[in-house]
Scaffold this active site. Structure first.
Site, mmCIF file in Angstrom:
data_model
loop_
_atom_site.group_PDB
_atom_site.id
_atom_site.type_symbol
_atom_site.label_atom_id
_atom_site.label_comp_id
_atom_site.label_asym_id
_atom_site.label_seq_id
_atom_site.Cartn_x
_atom_site.Cartn_y
_atom_site.Cartn_z
ATOM 1 N N GLU A 119 2.814 2.614 -12.985
ATOM 2 C CA GLU A 119 2.299 1.145 -12.291
ATOM 3 C C GLU A 119 0.932 1.664 -14.004
ATOM 4 O O GLU A 119 1.041 0.147 -14.205
ATOM 5 C CB GLU A 119 0.895 1.499 -11.333
ATOM 6 C CG GLU A 119 2.503 0.539 -9.905
ATOM 7 C CD GLU A 119 1.304 0.761 -8.645
ATOM 8 O OE1 GLU A 119 2.056 -0.227 -7.698
ATOM 9 O OE2 GLU A 119 0.487 1.512 -8.458
ATOM 10 N N MET A 168 -3.495 -0.275 -0.759
ATOM 11 C CA MET A 168 -3.867 0.770 0.026
ATOM 12 C C MET A 168 -5.753 0.582 -1.426
ATOM 13 O O MET A 168 -5.761 2.198 -0.727
ATOM 14 C CB MET A 168 -3.191 1.554 -0.596
ATOM 15 C CG MET A 168 -2.499 1.426 0.675
ATOM 16 S SD MET A 168 -0.698 2.544 0.761
ATOM 17 C CE MET A 168 -2.176 4.285 1.809
ATOM 18 N N GLU A 169 -5.879 -0.043 -1.735
ATOM 19 C CA GLU A 169 -7.175 -0.269 -3.281
ATOM 20 C C GLU A 169 -7.621 -0.810 -3.518
ATOM 21 O O GLU A 169 -8.957 -0.416 -3.356
ATOM 22 C CB GLU A 169 -6.117 0.149 -4.524
ATOM 23 C CG GLU A 169 -5.490 1.842 -4.478
ATOM 24 C CD GLU A 169 -4.157 1.583 -4.126
ATOM 25 O OE1 GLU A 169 -3.327 0.356 -3.833
ATOM 26 O OE2 GLU A 169 -3.266 2.335 -3.301
ATOM 27 N N GLY A 197 2.775 -5.101 0.011
ATOM 28 C CA GLY A 197 3.443 -5.410 1.328
ATOM 29 C C GLY A 197 3.221 -7.359 1.095
ATOM 30 O O GLY A 197 2.085 -7.289 0.948
ATOM 31 N N ASP A 220 7.645 -5.453 -1.019
ATOM 32 C CA ASP A 220 8.587 -5.075 0.380
ATOM 33 C C ASP A 220 8.387 -6.690 1.485
ATOM 34 O O ASP A 220 7.127 -7.130 1.516
ATOM 35 C CB ASP A 220 8.334 -3.671 0.921
ATOM 36 C CG ASP A 220 6.936 -3.547 0.918
ATOM 37 O OD1 ASP A 220 6.316 -3.603 2.076
ATOM 38 O OD2 ASP A 220 6.457 -2.831 -0.138
HETATM 39 N N1 ADE Z 1 1.869 -1.350 -1.189
HETATM 40 C C1 ADE Z 1 3.334 -2.160 -1.214
HETATM 41 N N2 ADE Z 1 3.565 -2.128 0.208
HETATM 42 C C2 ADE Z 1 3.076 -2.233 0.940
HETATM 43 C C3 ADE Z 1 3.192 -1.658 2.446
HETATM 44 N N3 ADE Z 1 4.387 -2.115 3.259
HETATM 45 N N4 ADE Z 1 1.618 -1.552 2.582
HETATM 46 C C4 ADE Z 1 0.640 -0.549 2.066
HETATM 47 N N5 ADE Z 1 0.781 -1.202 0.692
HETATM 48 C C5 ADE Z 1 1.886 -0.824 0.070
#
Ligand code: ADE
Length: 253
Positions: free
Chosen positions: A12, A195-196, A78, A219
């Site tokens: 990234e 997550m950040e 996500g 996703d």
């Molecule tokens: N980063 C990318 N996809 C994610 C997901 N499904 N859950 C948490 N962090 C992500």
């Protein structure tokens, strides 16, 4: 102005690294910070690794040691609602920690950070407007030059939407349709999970430093999430996430 640029993983930040004229590097707390110039602006580039602790530790160093005035975070996420498609860009207007739950403490609300008494961390409206403009510009003018059309087709990407909305952060990779549906029902205007972002936003709030979190949907946070993210990251997402950051930095006064 000094700008800190963070991605969670090496992929990234790798393309940005190629664009930056690196003047020095310093390793602190197991992370390497690259100081240099990008379009005439002083930047410090680093990848934080994944999760809230990693992100908080990295951004604290960027602020405390390097003295950055603005923090940009980029990466994938996500989708948080059925409208979000792979390739869409989410700019974090509000960020919260979906795994924070102190509601067992009398008076505390679900998602509220104890003592700080805040659920959401909000980005500056003027920066959000600039972020939307940069993302739109990249998609319209650069995306097709940098990403092969066959890859865009593989992920069914035509013209990605750019939205400002709520980003929910937690120390969980979500790959469960029930879990994402539950979060969507609990969180107003949920656009994506990652997550950040909210950890970055909380530290920036506490130090009074501006921030923008950009996310590209990789996703749908359902059972296919693992498959999608790996292929999408390798082939496509890195161009989108970093291309948008480049455009944003180029346009900054
Ligand atoms: N980063 C990318 N996809 C994610 C997901 N499904 N859950 C948490 N962090 C992500």
């Amino acid at each position: 102005m000094k700008i800190g640029i963070i991605g969670a993983i090496e992929e990234e930040v790798r393309l940005l690294m190629e664009e930056i004229e690196v003047l020095s590097e310093e390793t602190i707390g197991m992370r390497t910070y690259y100081t240099g110039n990008l379009f005439g602006k002083q930047v410090i580039l680093v990848y934080s690794r994944c999760g809230k602790v990693a992100a908080a530790s990295t951004v604290t160093t960027l602020i405390g040691h390097f003295g950055v005035d603005l923090v940009l975070f980029t990466g994938v996420a996500g989708g948080g609602n059925p409208e979000r498609k792979i390739g869409d860009v989410v700019v974090g207007g509000k960020l919260l920690q979906h795994d924070m739950d102190s509601s067992g403490i009398p008076g505390a609300l679900r998602f509220e950070i104890p003592l700080l008494k805040k659920i959401y961390f909000e980005a500056e409206p003027a920066l959000l407007a600039k972020a939307v403009e940069s993302a739109g510009y990249y998609i319209k003018n650069q995306m097709h030059k940098e990403i092969d059309v066959s890859l865009l087709q593989e992920f069914d990407i035509t013209v990605p939407a750019v939205v400002v909305g709520t980003i929910a952060t937690g120390d969980q990779f979500i790959s469960d349709r029930n879990k994402i549906n539950t979060l969507n029902s609990q969180i107003d205007d949920l656009q994506c999970v990652e997550m950040e972002g909210a950890a970055i936003a909380q530290v920036c709030y506490e130090y009074g430093v501006d921030f923008v979190v950009f996310r590209v949907i990789s996703d749908n946070a359902d059972e296919n999430a693992h498959y999608n993210i790996k292929r999408f990251l390798e082939k496509t997402a890195s161009y989108l996430t970093q291309g948008i950051i480049k455009q944003f930095v180029r346009e900054l006064e």
